[in-house]
Motif scaffolding. Structure first.
Motif, PDB file in Angstrom:
ATOM      1  N   GLU A  39       0.889  -1.209   0.065  1.00 27.48           N
ATOM      2  CA  GLU A  39       0.117  -0.115   0.072  1.00 27.48           C
ATOM      3  C   GLU A  39       0.878   1.335   0.028  1.00 27.48           C
ATOM      4  OE1 GLU A  39      -2.771   0.415  -0.665  1.00 27.48           O
ATOM      5  OE2 GLU A  39      -4.052  -1.269  -0.065  1.00 27.48           O
ATOM      6  N   ILE A  40       1.861   1.416   0.700  1.00 31.90           N
ATOM      7  CA  ILE A  40       2.719   2.420   0.780  1.00 31.90           C
ATOM      8  C   ILE A  40       3.545   2.560  -0.499  1.00 31.90           C
ATOM      9  CG2 ILE A  40       4.920   3.280   1.868  1.00 31.90           C
ATOM     10  CD1 ILE A  40       4.029   2.107   4.562  1.00 31.90           C
ATOM     11  N   ARG A  41       3.837   1.540  -1.196  1.00 28.60           N
ATOM     12  CA  ARG A  41       4.456   1.791  -2.577  1.00 28.60           C
ATOM     13  C   ARG A  41       3.430   2.283  -3.685  1.00 28.60           C
ATOM     14  NH1 ARG A  41       5.614  -3.437  -4.113  1.00 28.60           N
ATOM     15  NH2 ARG A  41       3.869  -3.115  -5.678  1.00 28.60           N
ATOM     16  N   SER A  42       2.486   1.590  -3.447  1.00 27.46           N
ATOM     17  CA  SER A  42       1.229   2.199  -4.234  1.00 27.46           C
ATOM     18  C   SER A  42       1.011   3.489  -4.161  1.00 27.46           C
ATOM     19  CB  SER A  42       0.020   1.175  -4.186  1.00 27.46           C
ATOM     20  OG  SER A  42       0.056  -0.132  -4.456  1.00 27.46           O
ATOM     21  N   HIS A  43       0.843   3.827  -2.740  1.00 26.15           N
ATOM     22  CA  HIS A  43       0.685   5.313  -2.583  1.00 26.15           C
ATOM     23  C   HIS A  43       1.562   6.271  -3.399  1.00 26.15           C
ATOM     24  CE1 HIS A  43      -0.131   9.033  -0.419  1.00 26.15           C
ATOM     25  NE2 HIS A  43      -1.035   8.736  -0.119  1.00 26.15           N
ATOM     26  N   ARG A  44       2.806   5.951  -3.217  1.00 25.54           N
ATOM     27  CA  ARG A  44       3.778   6.777  -3.638  1.00 25.54           C
ATOM     28  C   ARG A  44       3.645   6.836  -5.257  1.00 25.54           C
ATOM     29  NH1 ARG A  44       7.889   4.750   0.827  1.00 25.54           N
ATOM     30  NH2 ARG A  44       7.722   6.729   2.341  1.00 25.54           N
TER      31      ARG A  44
ATOM     32  N   GLY B 120      -7.085   1.453   0.531  1.00 26.66           N
ATOM     33  CA  GLY B 120      -6.023   2.181   0.920  1.00 26.66           C
ATOM     34  C   GLY B 120      -5.250   1.631   2.192  1.00 26.66           C
ATOM     35  N   VAL B 121      -4.588   2.493   2.739  1.00 28.07           N
ATOM     36  CA  VAL B 121      -3.795   1.969   4.131  1.00 28.07           C
ATOM     37  C   VAL B 121      -4.642   1.901   5.212  1.00 28.07           C
ATOM     38  CG1 VAL B 121      -2.199   2.874   5.719  1.00 28.07           C
ATOM     39  CG2 VAL B 121      -1.567   3.099   3.296  1.00 28.07           C
ATOM     40  N   PRO B 122      -5.766   2.845   5.200  1.00 30.15           N
ATOM     41  CA  PRO B 122      -6.915   2.383   6.326  1.00 30.15           C
ATOM     42  C   PRO B 122      -7.568   1.117   6.273  1.00 30.15           C
ATOM     43  CG  PRO B 122      -6.904   4.792   5.725  1.00 30.15           C
ATOM     44  CD  PRO B 122      -6.156   3.956   4.724  1.00 30.15           C
TER      45      PRO B 122
ATOM     46  N   ALA C 167       0.344   4.983  12.265  1.00 26.15           N
ATOM     47  CA  ALA C 167       1.411   6.052  11.824  1.00 26.15           C
ATOM     48  C   ALA C 167       1.155   5.945  10.203  1.00 26.15           C
ATOM     49  CB  ALA C 167       2.733   5.875  12.036  1.00 26.15           C
ATOM     50  N   ALA C 168       1.109   4.952   9.379  1.00 31.48           N
ATOM     51  CA  ALA C 168       0.991   4.728   8.129  1.00 31.48           C
ATOM     52  C   ALA C 168      -0.569   5.360   7.634  1.00 31.48           C
ATOM     53  CB  ALA C 168       1.253   3.331   7.573  1.00 31.48           C
ATOM     54  N   ALA C 169      -1.484   4.890   8.214  1.00 27.44           N
ATOM     55  CA  ALA C 169      -2.799   5.460   8.041  1.00 27.44           C
ATOM     56  C   ALA C 169      -3.044   7.009   8.248  1.00 27.44           C
ATOM     57  CB  ALA C 169      -3.921   4.706   9.011  1.00 27.44           C
ATOM     58  N   ARG C 170      -2.278   7.496   9.229  1.00 29.22           N
ATOM     59  CA  ARG C 170      -2.082   8.879   9.291  1.00 29.22           C
ATOM     60  C   ARG C 170      -1.270   9.741   8.134  1.00 29.22           C
ATOM     61  NH1 ARG C 170      -5.376   9.572  13.571  1.00 29.22           N
ATOM     62  NH2 ARG C 170      -5.665   8.092  15.182  1.00 29.22           N
ATOM     63  N   ARG C 171      -0.272   9.124   7.871  1.00 28.29           N
ATOM     64  CA  ARG C 171       0.661   9.796   6.981  1.00 28.29           C
ATOM     65  C   ARG C 171       0.389   9.657   5.553  1.00 28.29           C
ATOM     66  NH1 ARG C 171       6.691  11.125   6.645  1.00 28.29           N
ATOM     67  NH2 ARG C 171       6.871  10.724   4.335  1.00 28.29           N
TER      68      ARG C 171
ATOM     69  N   ARG D   7     -16.422   0.755   7.786  1.00 30.83           N
ATOM     70  CA  ARG D   7     -16.941   1.783   8.226  1.00 30.83           C
ATOM     71  C   ARG D   7     -16.468   2.313   9.508  1.00 30.83           C
ATOM     72  NH1 ARG D   7     -22.114   2.110   5.525  1.00 30.83           N
ATOM     73  NH2 ARG D   7     -22.292   0.353   4.252  1.00 30.83           N
ATOM     74  N   GLU D   8     -15.799   1.566  10.408  1.00 28.12           N
ATOM     75  CA  GLU D   8     -15.065   2.013  11.767  1.00 28.12           C
ATOM     76  C   GLU D   8     -13.752   2.647  11.445  1.00 28.12           C
ATOM     77  OE1 GLU D   8     -13.518   0.195  15.864  1.00 28.12           O
ATOM     78  OE2 GLU D   8     -15.045  -0.874  14.944  1.00 28.12           O
ATOM     79  N   ALA D   9     -12.916   1.996  10.443  1.00 27.17           N
ATOM     80  CA  ALA D   9     -11.792   2.093  10.159  1.00 27.17           C
ATOM     81  C   ALA D   9     -11.429   3.611   9.445  1.00 27.17           C
ATOM     82  CB  ALA D   9     -10.740   1.257   9.640  1.00 27.17           C
ATOM     83  N   TYR D  10     -12.064   3.954   8.491  1.00 25.09           N
ATOM     84  CA  TYR D  10     -11.989   4.924   7.648  1.00 25.09           C
ATOM     85  C   TYR D  10     -12.214   6.557   8.324  1.00 25.09           C
ATOM     86  CZ  TYR D  10      -9.966   3.033   3.570  1.00 25.09           C
ATOM     87  OH  TYR D  10      -8.995   2.673   2.689  1.00 25.09           O
ATOM     88  N   PRO D  11     -13.433   6.695   8.945  1.00 23.42           N
ATOM     89  CA  PRO D  11     -13.606   7.855   9.782  1.00 23.42           C
ATOM     90  C   PRO D  11     -12.797   8.221  11.060  1.00 23.42           C
ATOM     91  CG  PRO D  11     -15.789   6.507   9.500  1.00 23.42           C
ATOM     92  CD  PRO D  11     -14.445   5.484   8.986  1.00 23.42           C
ATOM     93  N   ARG D  12     -12.144   7.112  11.533  1.00 23.50           N
ATOM     94  CA  ARG D  12     -10.969   7.378  12.515  1.00 23.50           C
ATOM     95  C   ARG D  12      -9.971   8.443  11.963  1.00 23.50           C
ATOM     96  NH1 ARG D  12      -8.273   1.797  15.588  1.00 23.50           N
ATOM     97  NH2 ARG D  12     -10.244   1.011  16.394  1.00 23.50           N
ATOM     98  N   TYR D  13      -9.781   8.317  10.809  1.00 25.88           N
ATOM     99  CA  TYR D  13      -8.714   9.036  10.019  1.00 25.88           C
ATOM    100  C   TYR D  13      -9.234  10.311   9.253  1.00 25.88           C
ATOM    101  CZ  TYR D  13      -6.455   4.949  11.652  1.00 25.88           C
ATOM    102  OH  TYR D  13      -5.762   4.093  12.456  1.00 25.88           O
ATOM    103  N   GLY D  14     -10.381  10.693   9.543  1.00 19.20           N
ATOM    104  CA  GLY D  14     -10.958  11.856   9.104  1.00 19.20           C
ATOM    105  C   GLY D  14     -11.635  11.710   7.897  1.00 19.20           C
ATOM    106  N   TYR D  15     -11.956  10.429   7.083  1.00 16.05           N
ATOM    107  CA  TYR D  15     -12.474  10.315   5.910  1.00 16.05           C
ATOM    108  C   TYR D  15     -14.108  10.438   5.916  1.00 16.05           C
ATOM    109  CZ  TYR D  15      -7.930   9.112   4.319  1.00 16.05           C
ATOM    110  OH  TYR D  15      -6.548   9.205   4.218  1.00 16.05           O
ATOM    111  N   ASP D  16     -14.591  10.733   4.910  1.00 13.46           N
ATOM    112  CA  ASP D  16     -16.066  10.716   4.716  1.00 13.46           C
ATOM    113  C   ASP D  16     -16.660   9.724   3.840  1.00 13.46           C
ATOM    114  OD1 ASP D  16     -16.400  12.958   6.367  1.00 13.46           O
ATOM    115  OD2 ASP D  16     -16.096  14.164   4.669  1.00 13.46           O
ATOM    116  N   LEU D  17     -17.135   8.547   4.248  1.00 17.02           N
ATOM    117  CA  LEU D  17     -17.853   7.470   3.436  1.00 17.02           C
ATOM    118  C   LEU D  17     -18.955   7.855   2.672  1.00 17.02           C
ATOM    119  CD1 LEU D  17     -17.252   4.592   6.064  1.00 17.02           C
ATOM    120  CD2 LEU D  17     -15.819   5.018   4.121  1.00 17.02           C
ATOM    121  N   VAL D  18     -18.894   7.566   1.371  1.00 17.72           N
ATOM    122  CA  VAL D  18     -20.074   7.754   0.329  1.00 17.72           C
ATOM    123  C   VAL D  18     -20.375   6.263  -0.003  1.00 17.72           C
ATOM    124  CG1 VAL D  18     -20.682   8.776  -1.815  1.00 17.72           C
ATOM    125  CG2 VAL D  18     -19.441   9.981  -0.110  1.00 17.72           C
ATOM    126  N   GLU D  19     -21.609   6.018   0.398  1.00 23.10           N
ATOM    127  CA  GLU D  19     -21.877   4.665   0.072  1.00 23.10           C
ATOM    128  C   GLU D  19     -22.292   4.328  -1.530  1.00 23.10           C
ATOM    129  OE1 GLU D  19     -25.493   1.412   1.283  1.00 23.10           O
ATOM    130  OE2 GLU D  19     -24.178   2.034   2.696  1.00 23.10           O
TER     131      GLU D  19
END
Length: 187
Positions: free
Chosen positions: A65-70, A84-86, A105-109, A147-159
């Motif tokens: 995931e980190i390599r893909s992100h970069r 994604g990382v989350p 840390a990876a999910a936040r960065r 649904r629990e993981a993504y909002p932890r890092y400030g993401y808005d889920l759109v179904e």
């Protein structure tokens, strides 16, 4: 990283089909880490499979995931990310495992566009395949974990709607265009 657009959800919900469709329209995309790691580990009879060593499987997915992100960050957007990382945090929650500090840390960065598209469980299209061994019940639990993981890092889920892939693609592109118009009015 507003041009990195995540599509997440449980197995068999049409995530990869949607990302493949958008790639067919000319958009860049990433490959799902879990699927890629399973394919690679099976090819070499490696230990990094969830059913052999969950911790190693997570580490291999994190590296992917980190390599893909970069790589995706260097591309013009939008780039559609098949998870994604989350998602790794969601996977750990699903498995009842602690989330290590470096995964947090990876999910936040490693950030993505704030709007994340969630493919909901969809029994009519749910099937297994060579890399997917999860049951319908696990698909439902995975959906809850994302649904629990993504909002932890400030993401808005759109179904995503449960409609044919071309309609899902139009829905995503229209939502992204709406995000752009709304940010223009705010700025």
């Amino acid at each position: 990283m507003d041009h990195l657009v995540v599509v997440t959800g449980g197995p068999g919900s049409g995530k990869t089909t949607l990302v493949d469709h958008l790639a067919g329209l000319g958009y860049a995309r990433t490959e799902e880490a879990g699927r890629a790691v399973i394919r690679d580990q099976r090819e070499i009879d490696g230990p990094g499979l969830a059913w052999r060593d969950d911790a190693l499987f997570v580490e291999l997915m994190l590296a992917w995931e980190i390599r893909s992100h970069r790589e995706a960050a260097a591309l013009p957007g939008p780039v559609f990310c098949d998870r994604g990382v989350p998602d790794l945090v969601g996977y750990l929650l699903l498995r009842g495992l602690p989330v290590p500090a470096h995964v947090e840390a990876a999910a936040r960065r490693f950030r993505y566009r704030r709007t994340v598209f969630l493919a909901p469980p969809w029994p009519e299209i749910f099937t297994g395949d060579a890399e997917r061994h999860q049951s319908w019940e696990e698909a439902l639990r995975t959906d809850r974990a994302m649904r629990e993981a993504y909002p932890r890092y400030g993401y808005d889920l759109v179904e995503l709607p449960r409609v044919p892939v071309a309609e899902r693609g139009r829905f995503v592109l229209a939502a992204l265009a709406g995000d752009e118009r709304n940010s223009d009015h705010r700025g």
